[in-house]
Enzyme design. Structure first.
Site, mmCIF file in Angstrom:
data_model
loop_
_atom_site.group_PDB
_atom_site.id
_atom_site.type_symbol
_atom_site.label_atom_id
_atom_site.label_comp_id
_atom_site.label_asym_id
_atom_site.label_seq_id
_atom_site.Cartn_x
_atom_site.Cartn_y
_atom_site.Cartn_z
ATOM 1 N N SER A 126 0.717 -1.245 -0.041
ATOM 2 C CA SER A 126 -0.078 -0.021 -0.051
ATOM 3 C C SER A 126 0.957 1.176 -0.112
ATOM 4 O O SER A 126 1.924 1.242 0.602
ATOM 5 C CB SER A 126 -0.780 -0.109 1.357
ATOM 6 O OG SER A 126 -1.681 1.178 1.305
ATOM 7 N N TYR A 150 -0.902 -0.885 10.858
ATOM 8 C CA TYR A 150 -1.348 -1.391 9.559
ATOM 9 C C TYR A 150 -0.254 -1.318 8.479
ATOM 10 O O TYR A 150 0.156 -2.158 7.652
ATOM 11 C CB TYR A 150 -2.620 -1.007 8.882
ATOM 12 C CG TYR A 150 -2.938 -1.133 7.403
ATOM 13 C CD1 TYR A 150 -3.085 -2.508 7.226
ATOM 14 C CD2 TYR A 150 -2.876 0.030 6.434
ATOM 15 C CE1 TYR A 150 -3.453 -2.717 5.844
ATOM 16 C CE2 TYR A 150 -3.077 -0.616 5.261
ATOM 17 C CZ TYR A 150 -3.388 -1.628 4.823
ATOM 18 O OH TYR A 150 -3.765 -1.982 3.635
ATOM 19 N N LYS A 154 2.681 -3.719 6.227
ATOM 20 C CA LYS A 154 2.607 -3.951 4.948
ATOM 21 C C LYS A 154 4.415 -3.708 4.708
ATOM 22 O O LYS A 154 4.834 -4.528 3.862
ATOM 23 C CB LYS A 154 1.861 -2.787 4.326
ATOM 24 C CG LYS A 154 0.417 -3.139 4.220
ATOM 25 C CD LYS A 154 0.289 -4.139 3.116
ATOM 26 C CE LYS A 154 -1.257 -4.727 3.348
ATOM 27 N NZ LYS A 154 -1.468 -5.746 2.849
HETATM 28 P P1 NAD Z 1 -10.921 -7.025 1.552
HETATM 29 O O1 NAD Z 1 -11.012 -6.909 2.910
HETATM 30 O O2 NAD Z 1 -12.119 -6.866 0.783
HETATM 31 O O3 NAD Z 1 -10.219 -8.488 1.169
HETATM 32 C C1 NAD Z 1 -9.183 -9.102 1.892
HETATM 33 C C2 NAD Z 1 -9.935 -10.426 1.840
HETATM 34 O O4 NAD Z 1 -8.822 -11.282 2.535
HETATM 35 C C3 NAD Z 1 -11.175 -10.819 2.295
HETATM 36 O O5 NAD Z 1 -11.867 -11.648 1.396
HETATM 37 C C4 NAD Z 1 -11.232 -11.479 3.591
HETATM 38 O O6 NAD Z 1 -12.098 -12.489 3.892
HETATM 39 C C5 NAD Z 1 -9.886 -12.338 3.492
HETATM 40 N N1 NAD Z 1 -9.051 -12.368 4.879
HETATM 41 C C6 NAD Z 1 -8.831 -11.774 5.804
HETATM 42 N N2 NAD Z 1 -8.009 -12.418 6.840
HETATM 43 C C7 NAD Z 1 -7.854 -13.667 6.299
HETATM 44 C C8 NAD Z 1 -7.062 -14.936 6.623
HETATM 45 N N3 NAD Z 1 -6.492 -14.944 8.070
HETATM 46 N N4 NAD Z 1 -7.049 -15.930 5.891
HETATM 47 C C9 NAD Z 1 -7.548 -15.895 4.682
HETATM 48 N N5 NAD Z 1 -8.359 -15.049 4.133
HETATM 49 C C10 NAD Z 1 -8.520 -13.821 4.870
HETATM 50 O O7 NAD Z 1 -9.906 -6.000 1.201
HETATM 51 P P2 NAD Z 1 -9.319 -5.463 -0.229
HETATM 52 O O8 NAD Z 1 -9.442 -3.919 -0.176
HETATM 53 O O9 NAD Z 1 -9.748 -6.138 -1.397
HETATM 54 O O10 NAD Z 1 -7.756 -5.387 0.010
HETATM 55 C C11 NAD Z 1 -7.046 -6.507 -0.341
HETATM 56 C C12 NAD Z 1 -5.531 -6.398 0.132
HETATM 57 O O11 NAD Z 1 -4.998 -5.178 -0.660
HETATM 58 C C13 NAD Z 1 -5.269 -6.428 1.329
HETATM 59 O O12 NAD Z 1 -4.024 -7.067 1.808
HETATM 60 C C14 NAD Z 1 -5.079 -5.044 1.777
HETATM 61 O O13 NAD Z 1 -4.324 -4.462 2.553
HETATM 62 C C15 NAD Z 1 -4.634 -4.406 0.367
HETATM 63 N N6 NAD Z 1 -4.504 -2.923 0.267
HETATM 64 C C16 NAD Z 1 -6.029 -2.607 0.083
HETATM 65 C C17 NAD Z 1 -6.320 -1.177 -0.205
HETATM 66 C C18 NAD Z 1 -7.694 -0.793 -0.065
HETATM 67 O O14 NAD Z 1 -7.762 0.582 -0.180
HETATM 68 N N7 NAD Z 1 -8.643 -1.484 -0.416
HETATM 69 C C19 NAD Z 1 -5.182 -0.256 -0.264
HETATM 70 C C20 NAD Z 1 -3.991 -0.697 -0.329
HETATM 71 C C21 NAD Z 1 -3.709 -2.396 0.010
HETATM 72 C C1 UD1 Z 2 -6.822 5.338 3.850
HETATM 73 C C2 UD1 Z 2 -5.627 4.510 5.062
HETATM 74 C C3 UD1 Z 2 -4.691 3.857 3.878
HETATM 75 C C4 UD1 Z 2 -5.281 3.086 2.994
HETATM 76 C C5 UD1 Z 2 -6.404 3.821 2.221
HETATM 77 C C6 UD1 Z 2 -6.984 2.541 1.182
HETATM 78 C C7 UD1 Z 2 -5.854 6.094 6.773
HETATM 79 C C8 UD1 Z 2 -5.131 7.276 7.518
HETATM 80 N N1 UD1 Z 2 -5.070 5.589 5.697
HETATM 81 O O1 UD1 Z 2 -6.290 6.252 3.161
HETATM 82 O O2 UD1 Z 2 -3.817 3.192 4.793
HETATM 83 O O3 UD1 Z 2 -4.445 2.317 2.030
HETATM 84 O O4 UD1 Z 2 -7.263 4.401 3.105
HETATM 85 O O5 UD1 Z 2 -7.814 3.503 0.211
HETATM 86 O O6 UD1 Z 2 -6.791 5.834 7.022
HETATM 87 N N2 UD1 Z 2 -12.391 11.600 3.785
HETATM 88 C C9 UD1 Z 2 -13.338 12.732 4.039
HETATM 89 N N3 UD1 Z 2 -14.611 12.094 4.753
HETATM 90 C C10 UD1 Z 2 -14.682 10.805 4.884
HETATM 91 C C11 UD1 Z 2 -13.448 9.697 4.617
HETATM 92 C C12 UD1 Z 2 -12.498 10.357 4.068
HETATM 93 O O7 UD1 Z 2 -13.291 13.761 4.041
HETATM 94 O O8 UD1 Z 2 -15.755 10.216 5.608
HETATM 95 C C13 UD1 Z 2 -11.099 12.403 3.251
HETATM 96 C C14 UD1 Z 2 -9.873 11.864 3.761
HETATM 97 O O9 UD1 Z 2 -9.599 12.861 4.955
HETATM 98 C C15 UD1 Z 2 -8.655 11.810 2.801
HETATM 99 C C16 UD1 Z 2 -9.446 11.366 1.499
HETATM 100 O O10 UD1 Z 2 -11.009 11.617 2.080
HETATM 101 O O11 UD1 Z 2 -8.148 13.033 2.576
HETATM 102 C C17 UD1 Z 2 -9.461 9.953 1.392
HETATM 103 O O12 UD1 Z 2 -9.693 9.202 2.361
HETATM 104 P P1 UD1 Z 2 -9.585 7.494 2.356
HETATM 105 O O13 UD1 Z 2 -10.789 7.046 1.518
HETATM 106 O O14 UD1 Z 2 -9.956 7.302 3.963
HETATM 107 O O15 UD1 Z 2 -8.300 7.115 2.204
HETATM 108 P P2 UD1 Z 2 -6.905 7.481 2.780
HETATM 109 O O16 UD1 Z 2 -6.874 8.480 4.066
HETATM 110 O O17 UD1 Z 2 -6.035 8.081 1.628
#
Ligand code: NAD
Ligand code: UD1
Length: 343
Positions: A126, A150, A154
Site C-alpha cells: 500500500s 497497518y 505492509k
Molecule cells: P478485503 O477485506 O475486501 O479483502 C481481503 C480478503 O482477505 C477478504 O476476502 C477477507 O475475507 C480475506 N481474509 C482476511 N483475513 C484472512 C485470513 N486470515 N485468511 C484468509 N483470508 C483472509 O480488502 P481489499 O480492499 O480487497 O484488500 C486486499 C488487499 O489489498 C489487502 O491486503 C489490503 O491490505 C491491500 N490494500 C488494500 C487497499 C484498499 O484501499 N482497499 C489499499 C492498499 C492495499
Molecule cells: C486510507 C488509509 C490507507 C489505505 C487507504 C485505502 C488512513 C490514514 N489511511 O487512506 O492506509 O491504504 O485508505 O484506500 O486511514 N475523507 C473525508 N471524509 C470521509 C472519509 C475520507 O473527507 O468520510 C477524506 C480523507 O480525509 C482523505 C480522503 O478523503 O483526505 C481519502 O480518505 P480515505 O478514502 O479514507 O483514504 P486515505 O485516507 O487516503
C-alpha cells in the site's frame, strides 16, 4: 498449458476483480479465503460473468495444513497474496491482530510456498508505507515511514519477501503499492461491500448517495491545497486488477529475473481533492450529495499521488479510467446492490 494462480483473499473487494481479470485473460484461479470480510457470492458472480470455474477454498492463511493441502492439490504457478486486514484505526486499537494476520499469515504462506516449490508471488502492499510524504509524485525509492500498525505490517511483509526472494532459488516477487482503489466492475455485479460504516471516502459517499447516511463529513477544508481539502490518487479497481494480470504475466516470463523483488506503485499519477471527488460523484448520480465541513482526521496526509513510470516500464501497465468513470462504476454497483452481497 494453462497457468494457475492462487489468490489468497481472492473473494474480497480487490481480489474478486483480480479473479475476474485473470479468468478473462485465460488463467485458472484458485481462491483461498476465510470469508472474514467477504462472502462466496463474489466468486460465484465472477464465475458467472466469465463462464469460468475458479476453485474456492475456505481457509485461513495462518493455517499451515490448509496451505499445504492447497499447494499439493493444485499445481500453482504464482500466488497473489491479498489476504489480510486493512482498517487503519482498528490496527491502532488492536495491533496484535494486524501483526498476527498480516505478518504471521504471510510468513506461513511463504513457508508453504517454499515446501511446495512455488516461487512466484505478488504482494498487495500500500502507498500507506510512504507515511505523510512532503512531495509528490512518489517514486518507489522514496523513504518508507509508515505511521500506524497497518502500514508497519505492509512494510514488514515487503522486507520479509525481499529477503526470502533473495535467499530461495528461482524466487521472483512483485511488491505492488496500491494508491486508493475505488470503483467497481462495469457489470455492477461485483464491488466493495464494507462491513458497517466505512471510514474511506468512496464507500462513505456511496452510503450518503443511497440515503443510508445523512451527509458526508469532509475532514478539513483548511489544508494547503488549491481548494483546502486533501488530495489522493484514486485508481479504478479494474485498472488495479489488470495491473495484477500484467504482474503475473511478467513473473512467468523471461523478462523477470530470479531472486528479484521489485516494488511497484500502482496509481494514476493524478491527484484529486475531496471536493473534486464530491463533484464527480454528483455528476455520476445526477443529484447533490449533502456534506458538512468536519475537523481534520488525525493522521491524514494533505496531498500525495503516484509516479507509476516503473509499472509502465516493467509491466507495460498504466491506468486507463478517469475519476468520472470511477464514480459512475462505483455508483452503478452500489445502486444495484445497496446491501452489497447481502451478508
Ligand atoms: P478485503 O477485506 O475486501 O479483502 C481481503 C480478503 O482477505 C477478504 O476476502 C477477507 O475475507 C480475506 N481474509 C482476511 N483475513 C484472512 C485470513 N486470515 N485468511 C484468509 N483470508 C483472509 O480488502 P481489499 O480492499 O480487497 O484488500 C486486499 C488487499 O489489498 C489487502 O491486503 C489490503 O491490505 C491491500 N490494500 C488494500 C487497499 C484498499 O484501499 N482497499 C489499499 C492498499 C492495499
Ligand atoms: C486510507 C488509509 C490507507 C489505505 C487507504 C485505502 C488512513 C490514514 N489511511 O487512506 O492506509 O491504504 O485508505 O484506500 O486511514 N475523507 C473525508 N471524509 C470521509 C472519509 C475520507 O473527507 O468520510 C477524506 C480523507 O480525509 C482523505 C480522503 O478523503 O483526505 C481519502 O480518505 P480515505 O478514502 O479514507 O483514504 P486515505 O485516507 O487516503
Amino acid at each position: 498449458m494453462t497457468k494457475t494462480i492462487l489468490a489468497t483473499g481472492g473473494a474480497g473487494y480487490i481480489g474478486s476483480h483480480i479473479c475476474y481479470e485473470l479468468l478473462a485473460a485465460g488463467y485458472q484461479v484458485v481462491v483461498l479465503d476465510d470469508f472474514s470480510n467477504s462472502s462466496a457470492e463474489s466468486i460465484k458472480r465472477v464465475a458467472r460473468l466469465t463462464n469460468g470455474a475458479p476453485v474456492l477454498i475456505k481457509g485461513d492463511v495462518r493455517d499451515a495444513a490448509i496451505l499445504d493441502h492447497v499447494f499439493s492439490e493444485n499445481r500453482i504457478d504464482a500466488v497473489i497474496h491479498l489476504a489480510g486486514v486493512k482498517a487503519v484505526g482498528e490496527s491502532v486499537q488492536n495491533p496484535q491482530k494486524y501483526y498476527d494476520i498480516n505478518v504471521s499469515g504471510s510468513v506461513n504462506l511463504f513457508g508453504s510456498m517454499q515446501r511446495h516449490g512455488v516461487s512466484n508471488v505478488v504482494f498487495s502492499s500500500s502507498a500507506t508505507v510512504y507515511g505523510i510524504p512532503e512531495i509528490s509524485p512518489l517514486t518507489e525509492d522514496m523513504p518508507a515511514n509508515p505511521l500506524n500498525p497497518y502500514g508497519q505490517t505492509k512494510l514488514m511483509v515487503e522486507n520479509i519477501l525481499r529477503d526470502m526472494t533473495a535467499a530461495n532459488p528461482h524466487w521472483r516477487s512483485l511488491l505492488l503499492r496500491y494508491f486508493n482503489p475505488v470503483g467497481a466492475h462495469a457489470s455492477g455485479q461485483i464491488g466493495e461491500d464494507p462491513n458497517g460504516i466505512p471510514d474511506n471516502l468512496f464507500p462513505y459517499i456511496a452510503m450518503v448517495a443511497n440515503k443510508k447516511q445523512p451527509k458526508l463529513n469532509v475532514f478539513g477544508d483548511d489544508y494547503d491545497t488549491a481548494d483546502g481539502t486533501c488530495i489522493r490518487d484514486y485508481i479504478h479497481v479494474v485498472d488495479l486488477a489488470r495491473g495484477h494480470v500484467k504482474a503475473v504475466d511478467y513473473l512467468l516470463s523471461d523478462r523477470a529475473t530470479d531472486n528479484s523483488a521489485e516494488m511497484v506503485n500502482l496509481g494514476t499519477d493524478q491527484g484529486s481533492s475531496v471536493f473534486q471527488v464530491l463533484k464527480a460523484w454528483e455528476a455520476a448520480c445526477g443529484f447533490e450529495i449533502p456534506y458538512r465541513i468536519a475537523p481534520r482526521r488525525a493522521g491524514d496526509a494533505p496531498a500525495y499521488y503516484a509516479d507509476s513510470r516503473r509499472a509502465k516500464a516493467l509491466l507495460g501497465w498504466q491506468a486507463e479510467y478517469d475519476l468520472a468513470r470511477m464514480c459512475a462504476d462505483h455508483w452503478h454497483w452500489q445502486s444495484k446492490n445497496p446491501d452489497g452481497y447481502g451478508k
